[in-house]
Design an enzyme around this catalytic site. Structure first.
Site, mmCIF file in Angstrom:
data_model
loop_
_atom_site.group_PDB
_atom_site.id
_atom_site.type_symbol
_atom_site.label_atom_id
_atom_site.label_comp_id
_atom_site.label_asym_id
_atom_site.label_seq_id
_atom_site.Cartn_x
_atom_site.Cartn_y
_atom_site.Cartn_z
ATOM 1 N N SER A 129 0.818 -1.216 0.000
ATOM 2 C CA SER A 129 0.000 0.000 0.000
ATOM 3 C C SER A 129 0.849 1.261 0.000
ATOM 4 C CB SER A 129 -0.870 -0.023 1.255
ATOM 5 O OG SER A 129 -1.444 1.233 1.480
ATOM 6 N N TYR A 154 -2.133 -0.087 10.415
ATOM 7 C CA TYR A 154 -2.277 -0.705 9.090
ATOM 8 C C TYR A 154 -0.996 -0.519 8.279
ATOM 9 C CZ TYR A 154 -3.628 -1.051 4.159
ATOM 10 O OH TYR A 154 -3.664 -1.376 2.823
#
Ligand code: NAD
Length: 320
Positions: A129, A154
């Site tokens: 990501s 995350y």
């Protein structure tokens, strides 16, 4: 396609189900491993796989990437390539569910890498990501930038996943590509993400909530461009470990995003503003020089075009 037997974890999700569409079109055998968890309505995931189930080249296994059964499955099915997209993917929820994010995104990834090593799988693609860049001040973000400032649990789990991937590519006979996706949108987009959330609420005449002053920016990237990048990564024959940004390299400020959605919908947004959210970063912006050179990646869908297709799809779902 050079490879014909491909496992996709998270293949019932947004990005995974689009990848499965393309792999089945290319006459690959596909194994999808997904646990259909309730991070968002699992009925949407069931819809995503509905068409796939009719194809004899498709096998669906409902299971958890963290379990030993996932390892056994890999040894039994023997994929040529594993595309690992299963994850807990929300930034903000990761602040209150740290352990779940850690076990899924880190321990789950490790479980699959171990299975790949034991089974002799030669190729592994990891869905990383843009969040790994965290509070990086230098834009655009390039793959060689240091990753020491993640802004959410995350983001930290995705950095850990990449580190594990590097370790396995270094130690064992396995080629690994980590793909850093930049805010992906399009039909079947996750309902917790901005474009879909805003458009659904605006169509229902409800207010939308904007975090911060509207100047935060995201490098929104259309799903078809992302999938072309993933397919190129599957076919990639370069170094044993590579990282590629898959973004649009054209960041859009939140206030401009809202204006673009208003234009396509023909609806004026009722906006409520609240403060910045912990875990969010001010900007994401991909340098795609490396992906262009080595993958032939070249995003072609503008935000306006992509939004039109997305809204057409959303209206077809008759949510209003
Ligand atoms: P998604 O939530 O739609 O898809 C993820 C899928 O993984 C879901 O179907 C879920 O049920 C499955 N899953 C989650 N935990 C699992 C487990 N323990 N075992 C088996 N299956 C499990 O999300 P998405 O937007 O399609 O994202 C796919 C990947 O891309 C994720 O790794 C995410 O972190 C990454 N990513 C997405 C974006 C984006 O903008 N959508 C941006 C950057 C990175």
């Amino acid at each position: 396609m050079k490879y014909k037997k491909i496992m996709v974890t998270g293949g019932a999700g947004f990005i995974g189900s689009h990848l499965v569409d393309k792999l089945l079109d290319a006459e690959c055998e596909v194994l999808c491993l997904d646990d259909f968890n309730d991070y968002y309505n699992p009925a949407l995931k069931r819809q995503n796989v509905q068409q796939h189930l009719a194809n004899p080249a498709y096998r669906l296994v409902e299971g958890d990437i963290r379990d030993k059964e996932a390892k056994e499955l890999i040894k039994e099915w023997m994929p040529e390539v594993i595309v690992h997209l299963a994850a807990r993917a929300g930034v903000r929820p990761s602040l209150s569910q740290v352990e779940l994010y850690q076990t899924t995104n880190v321990a789950g990834t490790l479980n699959l890498l171990e299975a790949a090593r034991e089974a002799g799988v030669k190729k592994f693609i990891f869905g990383s990501s843009s969040s790994v860049y965290g509070l990086n001040k230098k834009v655009p973000f390039s793959e060689t930038d240091p990753l020491l400032k993640p802004a959410s649990p995350y983001a930290a789990t995705k950095i850990a996943g990449e580190a594990l991937c590097h370790t396995y590519a270094h130690l064992y006979d396995i080629h690994i590509v980590a793909l850093r996706f930049f805010t992906v949108y399009g039909p079947r987009q996750r309902p917790d993400l901005a474009i879909r959330k805003f458009a659904e609420r605006m169509l229902q005449g409800e207010e939308i909530v904007l975090f911060g002053d509207g100047s935060s920016a995201r490098d929104y990237t259309y799903i078809d461009d992302i999938i072309r990048g993933v397919i190129a990564a599957i076919e990639y024959e370069g170094d044993k470990y590579e990282i590629f940004n898959l973004g649009n390299s054209s960041p859009v400020q939140l206030k401009d995003l809202v204006a673009a959605i208003e234009k396509v919908l023909g609806v004026e947004a009722k906006v409520r503003r609240i403060g910045d959210q912990p875990g969010d970063v001010p900007i994401t912006y991909a340098d795609i020089t490396r992906s262009k050179e080595k993958l032939g990646y070249n995003p072609t869908v503008s935000l306006e075009e992509g939004l039109k297709i997305f809204i057409q799809w959303l209206r077809g779902k008759r949510i209003v």
